[in-house]
Design a protein around this motif. Structure first.
Motif, mmCIF file in Angstrom:
data_model
loop_
_atom_site.group_PDB
_atom_site.id
_atom_site.type_symbol
_atom_site.label_atom_id
_atom_site.label_comp_id
_atom_site.label_asym_id
_atom_site.label_seq_id
_atom_site.Cartn_x
_atom_site.Cartn_y
_atom_site.Cartn_z
ATOM 1 N N TRP A 1 2.987 6.195 -2.554
ATOM 2 C CA TRP A 1 2.348 4.847 -2.750
ATOM 3 C C TRP A 1 0.958 4.963 -3.055
ATOM 4 N N LYS A 2 0.468 3.658 -3.763
ATOM 5 C CA LYS A 2 -0.991 3.761 -3.876
ATOM 6 C C LYS A 2 -1.433 2.473 -3.244
ATOM 7 N N PHE A 3 -2.441 2.719 -2.297
ATOM 8 C CA PHE A 3 -3.089 1.575 -1.641
ATOM 9 C C PHE A 3 -4.387 1.257 -2.088
ATOM 10 N N GLN A 4 -4.531 -0.204 -2.391
ATOM 11 C CA GLN A 4 -5.859 -0.751 -2.888
ATOM 12 C C GLN A 4 -6.015 -2.139 -2.561
ATOM 13 N N TYR A 5 -7.227 -2.500 -2.632
ATOM 14 C CA TYR A 5 -7.670 -3.953 -2.297
ATOM 15 C C TYR A 5 -8.319 -4.515 -3.150
ATOM 16 N N GLU A 6 -7.903 -5.700 -3.633
ATOM 17 C CA GLU A 6 -8.511 -6.252 -4.968
ATOM 18 C C GLU A 6 -10.178 -6.325 -4.906
ATOM 19 N N LYS A 7 -10.812 -6.690 -3.701
ATOM 20 C CA LYS A 7 -12.302 -6.815 -3.855
ATOM 21 C C LYS A 7 -12.878 -5.499 -3.765
ATOM 22 N N THR A 8 -12.131 -4.427 -3.715
ATOM 23 C CA THR A 8 -12.657 -2.725 -3.486
ATOM 24 C C THR A 8 -12.330 -2.107 -4.707
ATOM 25 N N LYS A 9 -12.069 -2.691 -5.764
ATOM 26 C CA LYS A 9 -11.784 -1.888 -6.998
ATOM 27 C C LYS A 9 -13.006 -1.044 -7.749
ATOM 28 N N LYS A 10 -14.261 -1.543 -7.397
ATOM 29 C CA LYS A 10 -15.224 -0.869 -7.845
ATOM 30 C C LYS A 10 -16.147 -0.129 -6.835
ATOM 31 N N MET A 11 -15.699 0.132 -5.669
ATOM 32 C CA MET A 11 -16.103 0.802 -4.609
ATOM 33 C C MET A 11 -15.648 2.152 -4.398
ATOM 34 N N ASN A 12 -16.378 3.042 -3.681
ATOM 35 C CA ASN A 12 -15.974 4.607 -3.405
ATOM 36 C C ASN A 12 -15.133 4.566 -1.961
ATOM 37 N N VAL A 13 -14.101 5.328 -1.864
ATOM 38 C CA VAL A 13 -13.539 5.386 -0.465
ATOM 39 C C VAL A 13 -14.518 6.557 0.069
ATOM 40 N N THR A 14 -15.094 6.161 0.970
ATOM 41 C CA THR A 14 -15.919 6.934 1.955
ATOM 42 C C THR A 14 -15.355 7.529 3.267
ATOM 43 N N GLU A 15 -14.340 7.147 3.595
ATOM 44 C CA GLU A 15 -13.730 7.648 4.848
ATOM 45 C C GLU A 15 -12.296 7.419 4.985
ATOM 46 N N LEU A 16 -11.474 8.278 5.439
ATOM 47 C CA LEU A 16 -10.092 8.155 5.706
ATOM 48 C C LEU A 16 -9.716 8.575 7.219
ATOM 49 N N THR A 17 -9.075 7.818 7.829
ATOM 50 C CA THR A 17 -8.866 8.320 9.055
ATOM 51 C C THR A 17 -7.481 7.673 9.677
ATOM 52 N N PHE A 18 -6.508 8.382 10.583
ATOM 53 C CA PHE A 18 -5.297 7.939 10.834
ATOM 54 C C PHE A 18 -5.511 7.162 12.040
ATOM 55 N N ASN A 19 -4.744 6.272 12.651
ATOM 56 C CA ASN A 19 -4.647 5.919 13.936
ATOM 57 C C ASN A 19 -4.160 6.628 14.782
ATOM 58 N N PRO A 20 -4.696 7.263 16.113
ATOM 59 C CA PRO A 20 -3.919 8.362 16.811
ATOM 60 C C PRO A 20 -2.660 7.860 17.430
ATOM 61 N N SER A 21 -2.508 6.552 17.693
ATOM 62 C CA SER A 21 -1.256 5.927 18.642
ATOM 63 C C SER A 21 -0.215 5.468 17.610
ATOM 64 N N TYR A 22 -0.395 4.773 16.329
ATOM 65 C CA TYR A 22 0.212 4.492 15.376
ATOM 66 C C TYR A 22 0.236 5.358 14.101
ATOM 67 N N TYR A 23 1.169 6.242 13.953
ATOM 68 C CA TYR A 23 1.061 7.224 12.886
ATOM 69 C C TYR A 23 1.240 6.659 11.401
ATOM 70 N N ASP A 24 1.746 5.650 11.316
ATOM 71 C CA ASP A 24 1.641 4.925 9.976
ATOM 72 C C ASP A 24 0.624 4.230 9.448
ATOM 73 N N LEU A 25 -0.440 3.876 10.498
ATOM 74 C CA LEU A 25 -1.519 2.947 10.094
ATOM 75 C C LEU A 25 -2.740 3.821 10.232
ATOM 76 N N PHE A 26 -3.433 3.735 8.842
ATOM 77 C CA PHE A 26 -4.728 4.455 8.879
ATOM 78 C C PHE A 26 -5.780 3.435 8.243
ATOM 79 N N ALA A 27 -7.155 3.922 8.284
ATOM 80 C CA ALA A 27 -8.343 3.190 8.188
ATOM 81 C C ALA A 27 -8.918 3.650 6.875
ATOM 82 N N VAL A 28 -9.377 2.581 5.812
ATOM 83 C CA VAL A 28 -10.100 3.140 4.615
ATOM 84 C C VAL A 28 -11.431 2.380 4.738
ATOM 85 N N CYS A 29 -12.467 3.218 4.463
ATOM 86 C CA CYS A 29 -13.993 2.614 4.382
ATOM 87 C C CYS A 29 -14.218 2.593 2.745
#
Length: 728
Positions: A339-367
């Motif tokens: 899959w490709k994950f993106q948000y409409e309001k962040t199309k012109k921004m850089n991905v500055t950090e990626l980290t997975f949730n330690p308790s929910y393996y399918d949930l991750f945060a994107v800065c």
């Protein structure tokens, strides 16, 4: 008498001389007038042809003053900025003074005369001169006589008047009046003036009155009738009176106070039972929010079901795909895009950090932020995606500036800490919504001076307080403690360059400070951490003291972007930098064990959670490099382009802790998920006689065997027993 006769003779001679010269006076005047009309040509005047003289030269006159400055600014203290000053006009006032006189031809004078009705002659029409005769005209006197009549009148005047005129003429002669042409011209002008001034004025019928002065007034008074005074009296019946007497004791007063207190309590309880409009509004609002949460939960579940049905083939690959071609490849693998994950309001921004949730393996945060300091956005985002719904993030946090890093607490998965571009940090609780932070740094001293590059949760303190650490370009590593109502900040260490002293402005020696770019804590000893700097050095520090470094690694020639510890051996760590190199280090060894040149700047590097010899890195060319040191110690076993090389760059990378797939972020705000082929996630098979060994022991033995091949033992030293090393 003689003096009078002399004066009279002098007067007669003057008149006869004037009459004798009167014949040539007109010719002299004409000659003088013609001389004044003759053109005087300068010696240096140009001689122009008729064509040049006939040429028309157009000149435009505008009322705009070109000398007026039109870009003057003044500072506005109310707005706090410079504003344009008003442009001055083109009118120049030479003299101005107030007055109360009115011109007789003006409309205001006519209105005043008509209102007052105190003038004795008809009013003149507007724009015509009105001559007011100041002398009283006697009855029976003729008016409008010509020049001859005036001369006769002058001769008929008394002798005293004639004497006065002769004395005035003598004085004029003594003052220097010349005779001849000037005298003749003066007399001619005098005669013209007399003719002009002697115009007949017809008086109006009735008595003339002057305009009154509107400012003259008189006071007038009158007496009015005074009403007589009178008194009005009335009498009422007095109220009845009665006498009362009683004995008041202490218990009587006490009982009275108790009764009054009980009545007040009843009245207060009755008022409290009645709900106010504000309480009703709060109850309705809380009920509406509760309903909205239930509706949103239902819509999220429905949206997940729809997306899973749409991307059913990708979901099957995510769970069950195994590349059969790996059996025929000699130690090489590939990556399958999911899959490709993106948000409409962040199309012109850089991905500055990626980290997975330690308790929910399918949930991750994107800065989302910006690595270009000249193109910073006015807002930043933190989005939490799940593989169950790749179309829209489950949680969205918006900030006032770019979000440069984040971390999720390992024990409390609902706590997320963010590091911002302006040096502030904030903590959010995902259970309470994402509108307002639970903690935020405030004030100049309670924040970093520059951008926060990385942030990490630390172990809970002895009294149970939660804390985290942050590193910034200002060269400081801060420890933040979550108090009851605020964040308590402490400086752990300030990054100074060792043995690098410069002269200050006043001649004193000053230690040079370097900026921090990343931080990573030791997996087992939480008091030890590594800090990467912008000059390429890696410092090994401790939270117990900040006087000096435990170890200094001369790692790279450019800024160190990321550091990561090996999951199986905490003495091994890897680093990447903008100098195109990835280096594998062993603790307390100044030289790296492995050096890999990837051909472009390396944005991130991570060790795999399932193998002790596998790590991956992303580059600015848009490629993902996967290494397995047990298979090939010199080259990656997989190099795959994820985004176009010229249009996009990869910035961040993260491994999933349970499933064999990774996520990578780029400069366009898109996060791509990739699944590892079987050759990229090989497990160690236990020997036939040691089937009881677990995977952790086998991975440590594999890594130790690999390191023993590249370590250089000092002279006279012996290699330790392999079994002892594995057990350790």
């Amino acid at each position: 008498m003689q003096s009078a006769k002399a004066k009279e003779n002098k007067k007669k001679n003057r008149q006869s001389k004037a009459k004798g010269e009167g014949g040539g006076g007109d010719a002299d005047d004409f000659d003088a007038w013609m001389k004044s009309r003759q053109l005087v040509k300068p010696d240096d005047q140009l001689d122009l042809t008729d064509a040049e003289l006939a040429e028309e030269v157009t000149k435009v006159l505008t009322p705009t003053n070109t000398n007026v400055l039109r870009n003057l600014v003044v500072y506005n203290f109310k707005l706090g900025e410079f504003v344009l000053a008003p442009i001055p006009g083109n009118t120049v006032t030479l003299i101005s003074f107030p007055g109360n006189s009115l011109h007789v031809d003006s409309e205001e004078a006519r209105f005043q005369v008509e209102e007052c009705e105190e003038i004795g002659y008809p009013l003149p029409m507007p724009n015509y001169a009105v001559v007011e005769q100041r002398e009283t005209v006697m009855e029976g006197e003729e008016e409008g006589e010509g020049e001859d009549d005036e001369k006769d009148d002058a001769g008929a005047k008394p002798a005293a008047d004639a004497g006065e005129e002769e004395e005035a003429e003598e004085e004029e002669d003594e003052e220097g009046k010349t005779e001849g042409e000037q005298a003749t011209e003066g007399e001619a002008a005098g005669e013209d003036d007399e003719q002009t001034g002697a115009r007949p004025v017809v008086p109006a019928s009735g008595k003339k009155k002057k305009l009154i002065n509107q400012f003259n007034y008189c006071e007038r008074a009158t007496l009015t009738y005074v009403n007589p005074r009178r008194n009005v009296d009335t009498q009422t019946i007095p109220p009845p009176r009665s006498q009362f007497g009683a004995n008041v004791l202490q218990w009587t007063i006490y009982d009275s106070y108790n009764e009054d207190y009980a009545e007040q309590q009843k009245a207060g309880a009755a008022a409290a039972r009645r709900p106010t409009a504000k309480q009703n509004f709060k109850k309705k609002t809380a009920y509406a929010e509760q309903l909205n949460r239930k509706y949103m939960r239902c819509w999220q579940i429905l949206e997940r079901m729809i997306n899973q049905n749409i991307f059913d083939d990708i979901g099957n690959d995510y769970r069950y795909w195994e590349d059969p071609a790996d059996e025929y490849r000699d130690g090489e693998g590939n990556l399958l895009p999911l899959w490709k994950f993106q948000y409409e309001k962040t199309k012109k921004m850089n991905v500055t950090e990626l980290t997975f949730n330690p308790s929910y393996y399918d949930l991750f945060a994107v800065c989302y932020g910006s690595h270009d300091f000249l193109k910073q956005h006015n807002e930043g985002y933190l989005c939490l995606f799940t593989v169950k719904n790749p179309a829209y993030p489950d949680y969205i946090i918006q900030t006032d500036c770019g979000v440069m890093c984040c971390d999720i607490h390992p024990s409390y998965p609902f706590l997320v800490v963010l590091g911002l571009y302006d040096g502030n940090v904030c903590v959010y609780d995902l259970r309470d919504g994402c509108k307002a932070p639970m903690y935020v740094s405030r004030g100049v001293k309670c924040k970093h001076a520059e951008c926060v590059w990385q942030i990490k949760w630390g172990p809970d303190m002895a009294d149970g307080e939660i804390n985290f650490y942050s590193v910034s370009s200002d060269g400081c590593v801060f420890s933040w403690i979550l108090m009851q109502n605020k964040l308590w900040v402490t400086t752990i260490i300030t990054l100074y360059i060792e043995n690098d002293i410069a002269d200050g402005p006043d001649g004193t020696k000053v230690l040079l400070r370097t900026g921090g770019s990343c931080v990573q804590f030791h997996p087992t000893n939480t008091t030890v951490f590594l800090v990467g700097t912008e000059i390429g050095l890696i410092y090994k520090c401790s939270t117990l003291f900040s006087s000096k470094y435990l170890m200094t690694y001369d790692a790279h020639n450019m800024s160190v972007y990321r550091i990561d510890y090996n999951r199986f051996d905490s003495n091994i760590f890897v680093s990447c930098s903008g100098d195109w190199r990835v280096k594998v280090w062993e603790d307390m060894r100044p030289d790296p064990l492995f050096i890999f040149d990837l051909g472009s700047a390396v944005g991130d590097v991570k060790w795999a959670p399932y193998s002790s010899t596998v790590f991956a890195a992303v580059t600015t060319e848009g490629k993902v490099h996967v290494f397995d040191l047990n298979v090939n110690k010199y080259q990656p076993i997989c190099v795959q382009a994820v985004v176009p090389k010229r249009k996009n760059k990869l910035t961040r990378l993260a491994f999933n802790e349970k499933l064999p797939f990774i996520i990578v972020g780029d400069e366009k705000g898109v996060t791509t998920s990739l699944k590892l082929s079987p050759n990229l996630r090989l497990m160690v098979k236990p020997p036939k006689k040691q089937l009881y060994l677990d995977q952790l022991t086998l991975q440590n033995a594999k890594l130790e065997k690999l390191l023993s091949l590249v370590r250089e033992l000092p002279e006279g030293a012996q290699a330790p027993d392999a079994a002892t090393t594995v057990n350790t």
